[in-house]
Design an enzyme around this catalytic site. Structure first.
Site, short mmCIF file in Angstrom:
data_model
loop_
_atom_site.label_atom_id
_atom_site.label_comp_id
_atom_site.label_asym_id
_atom_site.label_seq_id
_atom_site.Cartn_x
_atom_site.Cartn_y
_atom_site.Cartn_z
N GLY A 68 -71.33 35.97 -55.77
CA GLY A 68 -72.25 34.89 -55.44
C GLY A 68 -73.18 34.54 -56.58
CG LEU A 76 -67.59 32.47 -54.04
CD1 LEU A 76 -67.39 31.42 -55.11
CD2 LEU A 76 -68.94 32.33 -53.37
CG ASP A 77 -67.42 35.04 -56.85
OD1 ASP A 77 -67.03 34.18 -57.65
OD2 ASP A 77 -68.61 35.17 -56.51
CD GLN A 78 -63.34 38.58 -52.35
OE1 GLN A 78 -62.49 39.44 -52.19
NE2 GLN A 78 -64.61 38.89 -52.57
#
Lengths: 277, 277, 277, 277
Positions: free
Chosen positions: B194, B220-222
């Site tokens: 995040g 997100l961010d994965q």
């Protein structure tokens, strides 16, 4: 013998001057001095390494008079600290510390090893250290922790080191050893808090894993971090391979963090540490 | 020119033999070969670097016949890839890539830079790269992404690189460039997902910070991690200092991850990567 | 049990195909395959990890027939290697290896410890390993080495590990264990060859120190390097501090290099190594 | 604006007290203080970061009176330093510094670029920096250095940065900029002094390569080291690959070392540096 003076207090002008003045008037020579002001909270930290003979009570009285109310003033020297080690089944951190201890490299006296399993008894005995098996089988957490505390108490340890002790400790337990309980967490915190960090790391497909030595406080894996280190990994490594590779990092990080703490380099500043070289 | 053959399929006995047999019969010489079986899912990955002249369509047909159904077979060479860079206000990743591009070190042709701010226009112009300012002001996410996609489309990029593009992209956007959208995240994922990872790192008092280059997927961010790197920090560094120190890591990690991808070293295996040297 | 096939020979087209063909016809399944051609000398290296039952003599005969004359073909499995450790007075590498051995992590059987001093006898005895004190006092180098060789001979070790053995070995000694004698050098070779590398590093004011595990050949500190690692230092550290810090690197580098060698990852290629993951 | 006081002198009791007393009486507040005594030579180093208004001449006079004869006392602030960059043909260090300069991250004003080749003129012009081509063709070393010195002189640089300037400078040249001439050496000194370190590293088969930023003194590659960094390599990398990988390390090490020097963190202590955080 080198002495250390560790002071933490609200910042105000002239602190270094005042403190070093006390040392000077007592004929003490400063060998190394580190000072840091955390601007956010206007908090002053100073670590002074000095040589010479002195009366700690006298120096403490003079410093207390000069410094703002609530100042924390600690004298330390590099006397070996009295410690107890706690572990579960994995040997690598315990053996690292026992070997260093056997050769006088830990700056500590290992008084005993406590474990909730029997496996590591042989290792402790190889190094002639008392081993206490305190099983948690059939006990509530409270009862087990009471048994562990009762085992610890007579040793009066200055620090308790969790050398891969795999049970979560209650706030009540932790409160017995504030800022004196040191743990090695087998991940690069705050990545992978909780159980099985290597399995988590494998699932996520990370390219680096690590280990974190920290003081234990009442929140799981949230205590002040002392030291972290990492190693690269790749897709060929299973969670088990990662755990194996991670052990080399864990034991070195733990041993080095103990050296920092025992040699008086580390301040706890709320949920963080301030560490002077 | 070196050629690469990248194969991914369910594992079965004899795959290396069969594949290298096709290459041998076409008179192609293997310079380097990496092969890996992910045992968990019994999945086979092979990267072969070879030299010689060949007809890709013919080779593909022969390999398809030999390999299990659903095999992914890619030929690649080290031709410069057509790419578009997206950025916001920070220059360090964009300037790193533009400099490398200017000196032919990126193995790519940078066709354009797209930004939701105007600040980086000067930088793009210094390097004679078309700059598109696509403001998000007053637009819904959908409308802004549509404008970005419309700007991207005529360039037909093989890869889109998010060089510190600070807006979250929708799954719909991502779906246009599956495994072709590469991002640099300014933390050692999965720590500090995040926003504001450096502020989070400062608050947590970590002793190491890092950066992560990854493919973007719908979460997100994965997305699959390509490369990570870290640097040590200490208590004297503010969140701002950490961000500054982190930039050096971010830009190098991003540039190196692009090299790995553009030179055909990287397989995507669900939410992970398999990377051969 | 995993098996390894290690082949080194002059390069020619079709080698991977031919070799994997033999494995395929014997019903053996390849789990991982690494292949590398050193272009300078047109030399082929391949490491294959495979599963299945086979007759080594038969396989060897078939491979010998297929491969160019002079090919080196080795089968290996991960059976524990028979080793003897040699040390002088410092314990850190010896204790590291003895602890790993005690917990089955070394992939080796430590048959004995040989030292030219008595100090480490206690340590060996803690771990129930035969200890041989072979003093060099009053002996010529030849006579001492003859005594060491005589002590080694009945153990028939596959590898001899110099775990901080601080005497230089003659070419004659080395010739008894070609590519089977592994040393840890306490510097980042080729910086600081010879004696007292930490004193040299202190004098030079370097900011990083390291350690190097290497095979011993007839030239001092010139043998093929297996693994190196480093740690940062600063001006506050004396030569003695550096030596202390360096020990953590030395022991881990040595232990990891042994794992690479014992698990069949390492080829010696003249004065260098080729190492497959 | 933060101010720095940098003092170096023979050690004696009471120095910290005396120095901080001067600051205290002038109403200056210490934000960070680092002090170190090199015991070998009984030499005192102190770096003080402080805030407040003051008259440097007055402070200097008071400090000079208090301190032992021969004390070096420097005031510094973080004003941008005037610098000239020298390079040859490789762009990576020059572009790194020019980009940082363009975004105000270097704490310096780049006044000019001087090169003995024309290739990098384009790069300097992209960033609107004067470029001087001073060819060495047909000139003696003396004549060429005289021409370079003549080009440098009117800029009156505080520091001259050798950003991959590939000619050896004479002692006479170096004497013009004592402790003000900073070089990046493309190896982990003292390994691989002299020319072609990557070719040397390849020949030796090392597993790690590095870069070293140092002050230039009259002895080739022997000046005080400011910063070093390394990256792992393996057998698959040619000398050319290593050079390419090494560039990322070189440019970051050089840029960071400049930041340390320009922000007043670095003391030169004979052939070494003392660096405070």
């Amino acid at each position: 013998m080198a002495h250390f003076l560790l002071i933490q207090c609200p910042d105000e002008p002239g602190l270094v001057y005042k403190i070093t003045g006390v040392l000077f008037r007592h004929g003490l020579n400063i060998l190394r001095n580190g000072e840091f002001v955390e601007r956010e909270n206007s908090r002053f930290f100073m670590r002074t390494e000095f040589a010479g003979d002195f009366d700690p009570a006298q120096l403490l009285a003079e410093l207390t008079e000069l410094l703002p109310p609530g100042a924390s003033i600690r004298f330390s020297d590099n006397h070996p600290k009295d410690i107890v080690l706690m572990a579960t089944k994995e040997h690598h951190c315990l053996s690292e510390l026992l070997v260093r201890h056997a050769y006088g490299e830990l700056n500590a006296r290992v008084l005993a090893v406590i474990s909730n399993h029997e496996e590591l008894g042989d290792l402790a005995r190889r190094f002639d250290i008392p081993f206490h098996f305190v099983s948690h089988q059939g006990l509530t957490r409270e009862a087990h922790e009471a048994a562990v505390l009762a085992t610890l108490a007579p040793y009066r340890p200055e620090f308790v080191v969790l050398a891969k002790y795999m049970r979560i400790l209650s706030s009540e337990f932790v409160a017995h050893y504030p800022n004196r309980l040191i743990n090695i967490h087998h991940s690069f915190l705050p990545a992978f808090v909780g159980a099985n960090p290597y399995a988590q790391a494998y699932e996520r497909g990370v390219k680096i894993i690590g280990a974190t030595a920290h003081f234990v406080n009442e929140q799981l894996d949230q205590g002040p971090i002392i030291l972290q280190s990492v190693i690269p990994i790749d897709h060929t490594q299973s969670a088990r391979d990662m755990a194996q590779a991670g052990r080399d990092v864990e034991k070195i990080v733990l041993a080095r963090s103990l050296k920092l703490v025992f040699d008086g380099h580390v301040f706890v500043n709320r949920n963080k540490t301030v560490i002077f070289d």
